[in-house]
Write an enzyme that holds these catalytic residues in place. Sequence first.
Site, PDB file in Angstrom:
ATOM      1  N   LYS A  29       1.138  -1.096   0.335  1.00  0.00           N
ATOM      2  CA  LYS A  29      -0.732  -0.246  -0.130  1.00  0.00           C
ATOM      3  C   LYS A  29       0.763   1.646  -0.142  1.00  0.00           C
ATOM      4  O   LYS A  29       0.734   2.279  -1.261  1.00  0.00           O
ATOM      5  CB  LYS A  29      -0.943  -0.473   1.508  1.00  0.00           C
ATOM      6  CG  LYS A  29      -1.980   1.387   1.003  1.00  0.00           C
ATOM      7  CD  LYS A  29      -2.537   0.595   2.634  1.00  0.00           C
ATOM      8  CE  LYS A  29      -3.519  -0.338   2.926  1.00  0.00           C
ATOM      9  NZ  LYS A  29      -4.936  -0.199   2.829  1.00  0.00           N
ATOM     10  N   ARG A  99      -3.392   2.807   8.719  1.00  0.00           N
ATOM     11  CA  ARG A  99      -3.329   1.722   7.889  1.00  0.00           C
ATOM     12  C   ARG A  99      -2.402   0.948   7.985  1.00  0.00           C
ATOM     13  O   ARG A  99      -0.834   1.112   7.735  1.00  0.00           O
ATOM     14  CB  ARG A  99      -3.830   1.883   6.960  1.00  0.00           C
ATOM     15  CG  ARG A  99      -5.687   2.466   6.111  1.00  0.00           C
ATOM     16  CD  ARG A  99      -5.513   2.896   5.240  1.00  0.00           C
ATOM     17  NE  ARG A  99      -6.241   2.981   4.027  1.00  0.00           N
ATOM     18  CZ  ARG A  99      -7.036   4.086   4.608  1.00  0.00           C
ATOM     19  NH1 ARG A  99      -5.924   4.982   4.236  1.00  0.00           N
ATOM     20  NH2 ARG A  99      -8.198   4.994   4.172  1.00  0.00           N
ATOM     21  N   GLY A 108      -6.318 -10.560   8.226  1.00  0.00           N
ATOM     22  CA  GLY A 108      -5.757 -10.656   9.634  1.00  0.00           C
ATOM     23  C   GLY A 108      -4.908  -9.809  10.117  1.00  0.00           C
ATOM     24  O   GLY A 108      -4.992  -9.362  11.563  1.00  0.00           O
ATOM     25  N   MET A 110      -3.973  -5.632  11.175  1.00  0.00           N
ATOM     26  CA  MET A 110      -4.803  -4.594  11.510  1.00  0.00           C
ATOM     27  C   MET A 110      -5.658  -3.704  10.305  1.00  0.00           C
ATOM     28  O   MET A 110      -5.506  -3.079   9.089  1.00  0.00           O
ATOM     29  CB  MET A 110      -4.230  -3.338  12.816  1.00  0.00           C
ATOM     30  CG  MET A 110      -5.298  -2.956  13.674  1.00  0.00           C
ATOM     31  SD  MET A 110      -3.988  -1.993  14.193  1.00  0.00           S
ATOM     32  CE  MET A 110      -5.195  -0.092  13.336  1.00  0.00           C
ATOM     33  N   ARG A 344      -4.111  -0.978  -6.706  1.00  0.00           N
ATOM     34  CA  ARG A 344      -2.984  -2.443  -6.664  1.00  0.00           C
ATOM     35  C   ARG A 344      -2.735  -3.117  -7.936  1.00  0.00           C
ATOM     36  O   ARG A 344      -3.941  -3.034  -8.793  1.00  0.00           O
ATOM     37  CB  ARG A 344      -3.329  -2.946  -5.736  1.00  0.00           C
ATOM     38  CG  ARG A 344      -4.775  -2.982  -5.334  1.00  0.00           C
ATOM     39  CD  ARG A 344      -4.974  -3.980  -3.637  1.00  0.00           C
ATOM     40  NE  ARG A 344      -5.791  -3.999  -3.778  1.00  0.00           N
ATOM     41  CZ  ARG A 344      -6.824  -4.613  -2.929  1.00  0.00           C
ATOM     42  NH1 ARG A 344      -5.659  -4.407  -1.465  1.00  0.00           N
ATOM     43  NH2 ARG A 344      -8.284  -4.443  -2.146  1.00  0.00           N
ATOM     44  N   HIS A 460      -6.860 -42.608  -5.600  1.00  0.00           N
ATOM     45  CA  HIS A 460      -7.229 -43.673  -6.784  1.00  0.00           C
ATOM     46  C   HIS A 460      -8.617 -42.915  -7.152  1.00  0.00           C
ATOM     47  O   HIS A 460      -8.414 -42.393  -8.855  1.00  0.00           O
ATOM     48  CB  HIS A 460      -7.741 -44.563  -6.646  1.00  0.00           C
ATOM     49  CG  HIS A 460      -8.373 -45.819  -7.615  1.00  0.00           C
ATOM     50  ND1 HIS A 460      -9.780 -45.812  -8.147  1.00  0.00           N
ATOM     51  CD2 HIS A 460      -7.480 -46.896  -8.623  1.00  0.00           C
ATOM     52  CE1 HIS A 460      -9.663 -46.287  -9.093  1.00  0.00           C
ATOM     53  NE2 HIS A 460      -8.318 -46.348  -9.862  1.00  0.00           N
ATOM     54  N   SER A 786      11.045 -42.806 -18.890  1.00  0.00           N
ATOM     55  CA  SER A 786      10.285 -42.028 -17.802  1.00  0.00           C
ATOM     56  C   SER A 786      10.331 -41.962 -16.996  1.00  0.00           C
ATOM     57  O   SER A 786       9.794 -43.429 -16.649  1.00  0.00           O
ATOM     58  CB  SER A 786       8.889 -42.447 -18.843  1.00  0.00           C
ATOM     59  OG  SER A 786       7.400 -41.566 -18.620  1.00  0.00           O
ATOM     60  N   CYS A 853       6.000 -39.232 -16.624  1.00  0.00           N
ATOM     61  CA  CYS A 853       4.513 -38.771 -16.377  1.00  0.00           C
ATOM     62  C   CYS A 853       3.885 -39.322 -15.166  1.00  0.00           C
ATOM     63  O   CYS A 853       3.231 -40.025 -15.166  1.00  0.00           O
ATOM     64  CB  CYS A 853       5.012 -40.118 -17.556  1.00  0.00           C
ATOM     65  SG  CYS A 853       5.180 -42.203 -16.909  1.00  0.00           S
ATOM     66  N   TYR A 873      11.289 -34.116 -22.361  1.00  0.00           N
ATOM     67  CA  TYR A 873       8.878 -33.616 -22.327  1.00  0.00           C
ATOM     68  C   TYR A 873       8.699 -33.652 -20.946  1.00  0.00           C
ATOM     69  O   TYR A 873       8.927 -34.501 -19.678  1.00  0.00           O
ATOM     70  CB  TYR A 873       8.964 -34.427 -23.459  1.00  0.00           C
ATOM     71  CG  TYR A 873       8.712 -35.678 -22.877  1.00  0.00           C
ATOM     72  CD1 TYR A 873       7.129 -36.173 -22.231  1.00  0.00           C
ATOM     73  CD2 TYR A 873       9.448 -37.014 -23.519  1.00  0.00           C
ATOM     74  CE1 TYR A 873       7.624 -37.919 -21.992  1.00  0.00           C
ATOM     75  CE2 TYR A 873       9.714 -38.213 -23.160  1.00  0.00           C
ATOM     76  CZ  TYR A 873       8.643 -38.732 -22.521  1.00  0.00           C
ATOM     77  OH  TYR A 873       8.648 -40.320 -22.166  1.00  0.00           O
TER      78      TYR A 873
END
Lengths: 904, 904
Positions: A29, A99, A108, A110, A344, A460, A786, A853, A873
């Site tokens: 801020k 602030r 949370g 102030m 922001r 699963h 792989s 994989c 890959y």
Amino acid sequence: MSQEQNQDHKWVYLFEEGSGDDKELLGGKGAGLAEMTRAGLPVPPGFVVTTEACNAFYANNKQFPEGMWEQVVEGLRKLEETTGKGFGSADNPLLVSVRSGAALSMPGMMDTVLNLGLNDTTVQGLAKQTNDLRFALDAYRRFASLFGEIVIGVAHEKFERVMDRFKAQTDGGRDTDLKPEQLRDIIAAEKQIIIAEQRGNTIPEDPYEQLRVAIAAVFNSWMGRRAVDYRRVNRIADTLGTAVNVQVMVFGNMGATSGTGVAFTRNPSTGQKALYGEYLLNAQGEDVVAGIRTPNPISQMREELPEVYDQFASIAQLLERHYRDMQDVEFTIERGHLWMLQTRTAKRTGAAAVRIAVDMYHEGLIDRATAVRRVTPEQLDQLLHPTVDPKAQTVVLATGLPASPGAAQGQVVFDPDEAEEMARDGAKVILVRQETSPDDFHGMVAAQAIVTARGGMTSHAAVVARGMGKSCVCGANMLNVDYGQQQASVNGTIVTKGEWITVDGSTGRVFLGQVPTVQPTLGPDFKELMSWADDFRRLRVRANADTPNDSKVAREFGAEGIGLCRTEHMFFGEGRLAAMREMILADGVGAREKALEKLLPLQQKDFTGIFQAMRGLPVTIRLLDPPLHEFLPNIEELMNELSDLKMALPRANTIQEMDRLLDQIDEKRRLLHQVERIRENNPMLGHRGCRLGLIYPEVTRMQVRAIFEATCQVKGEGSDVRPEIMVPLVSVAEELHHQSKLIHEVAKQVMGEHGMTIDYTVGTMIELPRAALTADKIAEYADFFSFGTNDLTQTTFGLSRDDSGRFLSKYVEDKILPDDPFQVLDRDGVGQLVKTGTTLGRSVKPDLKVGICGEHGGEPQSIAFCHEIGLDYISCSPFRVPVARLAAAQAALAEKSGAIAADK
Amino acid sequence: MSQEQNQDHKWVYLFEEGSGDDKELLGGKGAGLAEMTRAGLPVPPGFVVTTEACNAFYANNKQFPEGMWEQVVEGLRKLEETTGKGFGSADNPLLVSVRSGAALSMPGMMDTVLNLGLNDTTVQGLAKQTNDLRFALDAYRRFASLFGEIVIGVAHEKFERVMDRFKAQTDGGRDTDLKPEQLRDIIAAEKQIIIAEQRGNTIPEDPYEQLRVAIAAVFNSWMGRRAVDYRRVNRIADTLGTAVNVQVMVFGNMGATSGTGVAFTRNPSTGQKALYGEYLLNAQGEDVVAGIRTPNPISQMREELPEVYDQFASIAQLLERHYRDMQDVEFTIERGHLWMLQTRTAKRTGAAAVRIAVDMYHEGLIDRATAVRRVTPEQLDQLLHPTVDPKAQTVVLATGLPASPGAAQGQVVFDPDEAEEMARDGAKVILVRQETSPDDFHGMVAAQAIVTARGGMTSHAAVVARGMGKSCVCGANMLNVDYGQQQASVNGTIVTKGEWITVDGSTGRVFLGQVPTVQPTLGPDFKELMSWADDFRRLRVRANADTPNDSKVAREFGAEGIGLCRTEHMFFGEGRLAAMREMILADGVGAREKALEKLLPLQQKDFTGIFQAMRGLPVTIRLLDPPLHEFLPNIEELMNELSDLKMALPRANTIQEMDRLLDQIDEKRRLLHQVERIRENNPMLGHRGCRLGLIYPEVTRMQVRAIFEATCQVKGEGSDVRPEIMVPLVSVAEELHHQSKLIHEVAKQVMGEHGMTIDYTVGTMIELPRAALTADKIAEYADFFSFGTNDLTQTTFGLSRDDSGRFLSKYVEDKILPDDPFQVLDRDGVGQLVKTGTTLGRSVKPDLKVGICGEHGGEPQSIAFCHEIGLDYISCSPFRVPVARLAAAQAALAEKSGAIAADK
């Protein structure tokens, strides 16, 4: 820092002394306000007490560091100079807001205290200054309750009750109906409440003391429970600290030419380029938040205050251009004068993120690399699934893990067979299970979504659901699933078979009834962004797909091949399971080969379909992997069935019936014995993977024949087919040697029979630590590696995916582990093995193709790791392919970092 | 080797050209003969065709290499010169023996062909030469049958039947009763048999051709099935090849002053220093082997042929001194002339090995290092267990894996409770199970030995049995165990409960009935040898022991501490399992702590006993490790019980009975649900080890309190106690951090309560790949590492100990793996992790104490590896401690090799 150093240290920055780059020091801020001030925008003057001061406060036993307070006072002096007002002045009092503001926005912390500087004396000055006694008293009333609530910690409700009591005495019953005398009584009552709380603090009369206490309260809130909890969950360091912003008050509630509002420079839902927001005339920010009056859309301001609107619109545009990103801005209008209070980077939906990134590129605001970096993988994933309509009214039945994104409605069903049946009759069903097993696969296929009471993000149910792109909520612990009663309950709320529920796999929530959902649309923006991503990435992206349909989807999502085709899923289909069981229970090679003959044409057909869908692209087919008893009926179910049959025996009325029952008992008992014989204590570490192919080479032979028959067929049709045969669960080079010999043998045979030559490769999954550690030896027999990081994670950690749900969440919660290693690849352990395996493999074969994989192939942090260590890959579920493409591009961009900026 | 090179190559060595060092080239037998020849001993002249020739034979498509045959003929020429006889001479024929001889003695290789050189012509010459027609014909008869059998491959029985037929026609019925005419007929009949076999070969008349065929037959036998099998099992390279020994015949069957015999220079059973062996006058070697006549003890030769005996005794002594080891010698006496035919290192029992090693040191023959090297770990192990009396008549019921050595008799029992009961009544029982689980522990304690039908060398039964030093045969597949009928059967042979059997865990055999056994005795020789071993070794040796009794045994066997005390075994004892189950099924921390309070005093008592037994030595206590459901009843058993109760319901006669049944059903069903809730798919990878202590810190607290209460108590009694607390199954450093904080906390508390200060350490098992890979991070919280190589092998290979029995044997058989990795530490994979873990750990803490406590801690090859990579200690079952001490010494000696020779 020593005390002496502290004294000379700069703890306080006027807005004009800071800049947008000082986020760490000034908080988000403060940095924003400083940046706007430097840009010459109308920002109420103010200063920032730095995050360093906060840290020094904690290092110094919760005392301000030496010199800080003096600098605050000096800051006030400057504000007095600029505004011509006096802090604590009885005539022309200077009022400020206080602030908190950390580098990252954080709940949370102030909240704001407004109108600080007011006391019984200065309130008179304010009344004189504004020529509005009621306004001044209202401001004092607001200050008292905010200070009491936020700084001293009195419950908000207590102040509200006072207001309600007094408002009830007015005619209109609204805040604005309160008379000055009533406001005075309210202030007195509020002060009484604060004293009655006996927290030892009351509102100091001295404005400097007010400020001192408020700044300390901001610092203290940094270690408040909510803030600490939030940081723990989001893994933000405690040492970041918070800054404190002290800013001259401006008032939106000074009549018809005053007001306050919040706006986005673009539409955060759709990304459309147009100011989007709300404002209220004659109001302060808290009035908007409190919902006391309904704000108007920002566009209406053009009519009400055209000049101010134009000024605001041009400032908004300026800010967007300045930050080169959509801004979320707060403003106040005080008697026709526009003041900017905050800017922001704005939060946005996935759809908006993609559109804004692409639009901004075309507007010349950002380059392609920035556009690609701008969209998070999570935003992209959102885009690929239906979502619960955010406007819908909902009743949450249960909450679990967001195992597979997307929203779906359906009728509850508990039995996979029934799910299949109902779906066949056209019903939309949602399969609810305690947990799922491969036996439930057909029911999962039939269902719109899956809900389980047990199991984690890689159970699963979760893995299969993600693989099919189906919504899934896992581990909804509070859900009590009763198969016998065909119902599920949560704290007394009962859902019976056939009732409708809605599942939101993106948030892990299960709703009662049919909640409307919104379908995703992948427009040209999406395609354009993805094409840029493809240009940046070095990693190839493949999909894990087991069926022709999955393959098609994967290809549509941009997969460049199949990285993992699991042949075992094919065996669960109709008519196949029986042949598979016959094969498993076969007595000797002959009987086994006979059963395999039945499976051969079915497998061949599957491969044909996949090859056709993936023509021109490589397809990696993994040979049979899971332990055989996964294909057999569950022992407990068999025992229950046996028990039921026995129970029925005394009730048999005829000899025939009894004979029939006895036959069934015999049959069941035989099956039970067979299943028991095959059963393993730790199937994950048992007779599976290539160990099957080594003991039953005829199984390997059948599968390889099916692959090559299919290859020859599809090639005969004129398509390019590139099969890559992958041997699973190798731990010893000799295993691969043995299996690859078999593969080449059968390949040669089939090619000979068809008079064709096929380009194919043989490789292996590296999914066991020993394979990674001896990858140089294994590479001698492999064209590719792989990494199966699911199993590699299981064995490296000695941790079962299926069973870890019980404690893994607590591990992550208590920071024993930074992440669930089944979701985010563990760099230190599993990652080391992937790296070692790659290095060793390439030390023998420099051109060895190496990929991954496991589930991690679709997870951005893990993809970044794969990029860093130079894999060729990644392979992930079809629905994760776009995410993987994006993450791969972002990883490549992160590597090149600045070097790419010229590309714009 | 090229053909040209071959031609010049030396393929044939006369005995006098070789030496004892040429074992590889000349084979063991050839080198021995050469050495004896060089030493001037009376050896019949001869030559050796080298092993290189054998290899060249195979490289050359089973043709003799160029030049070889010429050198053989040249060799014969030399033999003719030396003896003055002629090969094929009709007057004074030279006869030779042909024998195979590889570098290592090996069954399945071609046996001896004697009297080669005889044919219808030369037999006349032999008759003339010896003036004994009968003798000549008998020699020819022997040659014909040996050649037919060994070279051509006709079944031995066929020749035997001919002999039997002819002997039946004599008066005496013995070989010696056969007349020359009968012998002629026999020779003719034998030749007929060979022709009838139609193998295309008959006995060549040409002696050179006889020799050529015989040499080729020796070479061919190298690749015969038995030889290949033997080499595979014993891991001998095929490329070793065999040599062929061609030696001038001498005859022990030329009358009363001729004879033949075999002798050991010491007693191979006891090691006593005295010639030990047998001889027969007027006989050839094969007569002794065939058992046709009973040989006499060698000592008797002193009376019968005193001069020859003295000559032989001094030669035997000479040989022993020369080789500095006990020799096994063969000799023949031809008409009063002693000929030495073979000398080799003699096989011996464990007892003999120890005694001979110690004696030879005291005789000045060998140094201490050699003495320590001379005894194999297997021989030592033999010494520590009773053995089946080798003289006993036995009937083998089944054969399995030799899982834990020693012999034991007992009555068969199938139920662990019954085993306990019968043992309490004084019976000796042998527990026979399909496989064992921790539930069977009390039955195993009660049994003399354990037999299982399933499971490998590291199955539960095997590990527990070895731990208790009890005999065990595992995985006797052919054994059909029927709990219902209370019997076990093998191919129709049924053994019922209560019948006696005898188990030989050293060989894996199970005998019917009570086979006499021989008890081990550990004399002063053993102690002396072990003390030398202790001087040489660098590795410390500890024991895995869970009870005071085990600890005592371990200490007696020389353990220098306890390396692994598994606390969970304590929970299976009487009265404890109930409390343990209560703890596991507890609903919430409160109930759990209440159950733990019951366990605390029991644990404390166990520790007290162990600490007392190990006073002055370190004791490593591992906190609770196994998955909790190991302590719960088996699900299937519960289901069966539930089913039985339900079946009983319709037969209930009274309301009370029905109520009782319904209560029981409810109770059982509740328990079943609880067990199902806790059950895991892969318990090995589940909620166990420190994961228990992290989720239930109260369990850790109870255990640590028990340890420190016990420590304070025993220390209060004046004993030195050195507890080392070991946290199991750590995969992440934070786990150890968490648990060690808990441990220090409780330790401090208890020490404070007792006003004592205890020296203790906290360390961890490294038993997961991730732990080894991140050992540097883990070491920060550890005073010591103990590699749990059982679990590390499981996870590195992804291989369950319990389930791998089904395929692992085939893996070893097919050479996919060189060894069962649960028996012999896998150097390339698991070993790498042990090395990495050690290096990483010590990189952070150079003085980190590192050991190993898996089963490998008692296995010599694995111990050698531990020595090589510089571990501090090994820990093994109490009964393996001496073996480990010896193996550790041998590893140290192997490292220093020659350097130690000066110590003698």
